[in-house]
Design an enzyme around this catalytic site. Sequence first.
Site, PDB file in Angstrom:
ATOM      1  N   ASP A 237       0.862  -1.169   0.000  1.00 48.27           N
ATOM      2  CA  ASP A 237       0.000   0.000   0.000  1.00 48.27           C
ATOM      3  C   ASP A 237       0.902   1.223   0.000  1.00 48.27           C
ATOM      4  O   ASP A 237       1.803   1.337   0.836  1.00 48.27           O
ATOM      5  CB  ASP A 237      -0.836  -0.015   1.289  1.00 48.27           C
ATOM      6  CG  ASP A 237      -2.283   0.358   1.061  1.00 48.27           C
ATOM      7  OD1 ASP A 237      -2.504   1.451   0.520  1.00 48.27           O
ATOM      8  OD2 ASP A 237      -3.176  -0.430   1.434  1.00 48.27           O
TER       9      ASP A 237
ATOM     10  N   ASP B 297      -3.260   4.624  -2.130  1.00 50.74           N
ATOM     11  CA  ASP B 297      -4.314   5.151  -1.269  1.00 50.74           C
ATOM     12  C   ASP B 297      -4.757   6.555  -1.706  1.00 50.74           C
ATOM     13  O   ASP B 297      -3.913   7.419  -1.950  1.00 50.74           O
ATOM     14  CB  ASP B 297      -3.755   5.210   0.161  1.00 50.74           C
ATOM     15  CG  ASP B 297      -4.820   5.458   1.201  1.00 50.74           C
ATOM     16  OD1 ASP B 297      -5.720   4.623   1.338  1.00 50.74           O
ATOM     17  OD2 ASP B 297      -4.748   6.503   1.877  1.00 50.74           O
TER      18      ASP B 297
ATOM     19  N   GLU C 204      -6.650   3.826  -5.587  1.00 47.31           N
ATOM     20  CA  GLU C 204      -7.885   3.858  -4.821  1.00 47.31           C
ATOM     21  C   GLU C 204      -8.389   5.280  -4.787  1.00 47.31           C
ATOM     22  O   GLU C 204      -7.602   6.219  -4.731  1.00 47.31           O
ATOM     23  CB  GLU C 204      -7.643   3.379  -3.396  1.00 47.31           C
ATOM     24  CG  GLU C 204      -8.922   3.195  -2.614  1.00 47.31           C
ATOM     25  CD  GLU C 204      -9.082   4.095  -1.412  1.00 47.31           C
ATOM     26  OE1 GLU C 204      -9.918   3.784  -0.559  1.00 47.31           O
ATOM     27  OE2 GLU C 204      -8.388   5.131  -1.335  1.00 47.31           O
TER      28      GLU C 204
ATOM     29  N   HIS D 173     -10.972  -3.524   3.867  1.00 47.80           N
ATOM     30  CA  HIS D 173     -10.835  -3.173   5.287  1.00 47.80           C
ATOM     31  C   HIS D 173     -11.633  -1.928   5.677  1.00 47.80           C
ATOM     32  O   HIS D 173     -11.631  -1.548   6.838  1.00 47.80           O
ATOM     33  CB  HIS D 173      -9.358  -2.958   5.592  1.00 47.80           C
ATOM     34  CG  HIS D 173      -8.792  -1.796   4.812  1.00 47.80           C
ATOM     35  ND1 HIS D 173      -8.636  -1.821   3.442  1.00 47.80           N
ATOM     36  CD2 HIS D 173      -8.409  -0.573   5.209  1.00 47.80           C
ATOM     37  CE1 HIS D 173      -8.169  -0.659   3.033  1.00 47.80           C
ATOM     38  NE2 HIS D 173      -8.014   0.126   4.074  1.00 47.80           N
ATOM     39  N   ASP D 174     -12.272  -1.268   4.723  1.00 47.47           N
ATOM     40  CA  ASP D 174     -13.022  -0.040   5.025  1.00 47.47           C
ATOM     41  C   ASP D 174     -14.530  -0.252   5.040  1.00 47.47           C
ATOM     42  O   ASP D 174     -15.282   0.710   5.248  1.00 47.47           O
ATOM     43  CB  ASP D 174     -12.729   1.035   3.972  1.00 47.47           C
ATOM     44  CG  ASP D 174     -11.334   1.615   4.087  1.00 47.47           C
ATOM     45  OD1 ASP D 174     -10.768   1.582   5.199  1.00 47.47           O
ATOM     46  OD2 ASP D 174     -10.815   2.110   3.068  1.00 47.47           O
TER      47      ASP D 174
END
Length: 554
Positions: free
Chosen positions: A101, A202, A257, A330-331
């Site tokens: 990430d 990200d 993302e 994960h969000d």
Amino acid sequence: MKNKNKVWWKEAVVYQIYPRSFKDSNADGIGDLNGILEKLDYIKSLGVDIIWLCPIYQSPNDDNGYDISNYYEIMTEFGTMLHFDALLEGVHARQMKLIMDLVPNHSSDEHHWFKESSKSKENPYRDYYYWRKGKNNLPPNNWPSFFGGSAWEYNAETEEYYLHLFSKKQPDLNWENPELRKEIYKIIEFWFKKGIDGFRMDVISAISKDLEFPDVDLSNFINIINNQYSNGPRVHEFLKEMNQNVLSKYDIMTVGEGPGINLNNCLDYVGNDRNELNMVFHFDHMFLGHGANGKYEPTPWSLIEFKNIFSLWDEKLKNKGWGSIFLGNHDFARIVSRFGNDNNYRIESSKLLATLLLSLRGTSFIYQGEEIGMTNVSFDTIEDYRDLEALNAWQEAAANGKDMGKFLNGVHQQGRDNARTPMQWRNTINAGFSTAEPWIKVNPNYTEINVYKQENDPLSILNFYRSMIKFRKNNPTLIYGEYKCLYPEDLNLYAFERWDSNSTYLILLNFSEANILFEGDISSSYQLVINNYISPNERKALRPWEAKLFKLDK
Ligand code: ISL
Ligand code: CA
């Protein structure tokens, strides 16, 4: 000759790991790199090609690693660089790839750049962040942060505010500054030289800001993201520069993302001729039901909208770019709780969602625990939650006199911690995740839902994922073939076809508890090859949450 449109990252199935919650190897209650190393054979056994690790860099963990204080070091709780090197070697030895990430939109306020930057206006690092004067003792504008409150924080020493779209411990990096951009490229290069195989980037959609910093209409946060925080004036210039400087020199993959990436602008990021990113994650399906009052007060939505989103994206990207397919990360909530039925049909609907995920066009992403049908959790009190987004929203709701019982219910449905409870390995203490008390409580249903139990059950969700992944890899039409949704107006059935010159596939997914019938034709030359029920029934009939995949060889 190999078709240049066919590349490894299009054919890959990716397994996403949230390291903090995956496996603890040293009994401190926190998942770590050694824990992942221990489980590599398990991950390999799924048949996946790529592991994506959520951030593992040095971080004070205000936002679990999405606030990085040193991009070249491993988070102390997760291990050391030696552990990382061993992990990377272990992944490669098993013919898998590893992507990391990259968090380039903001750093931690504990990063030395920011510590320097906040010392004085003359400091050489001042311009690494966005500093602005206030207006009449108020922040420079009315921008709200993703995590509640103003997106500006006052610094008394230099009498200016800095911008933070996320928490105040995540100051936004100023990409206008060429020195900062060079630092980011240096970081990317450092990890590529170590041999990693790519990055998930990200909130990449937010790296360029509108330097006028105009006030926004506060009535709908998603509109603010779409119209103001994302897709800033220089974002494509920056991505092209990054691509030219570093990405293009390596055989790696990138997935950007970002909320705010939509059907109108996605090809600017991933178009074949753009030289920016390989693919992006969009959130059109994930934001279904996020109404004007935000995610914790969800509003109803229908399967018709859900199907339409996948159809529109496929149409938009075909032949021009490449997509990513994911239902959770994960969000967000657990996929079986969000899109399936975690009550009476947990097993059937988990398998149905796996069938969907692995038969659409685009690179497939599986989030840890999905492969055993892990569900949302409903902690009784807010004290058991850890995610700063939920905790901040809770305080704000309480201050605004909201019905807190209803709000807790919203957290049960939509909170990010749903996806962050420890991976359920066994029916032993702490689900076999750790021998110490975990940093966040385990979901009490680990006694029923765990890897160990499913390992030897040929009908388990886990073994269904294994066979579905294998099936996708052996049937590349599911990767590259054309897509068409049938009966898009049907409220319960998601039916679609995938085909190329070799074969056609018909996929029927009953997203309901009703017994339904497919109205179209299924000629006898179609063979039923995947089914989430064992006992046979009439070809066109679908029981609750039944998934059927038919194949026709030409
Ligand atoms: O989580 C969301 C909705 O609840 C998203 O809007 C999310 O905030 C957004 O997609 C950005 O997420 C990424 O960056 C954040 C981090 O907290 C998330 O975990 C990460 O995936 C800030 O770095
Ligand atoms: Ca540990």
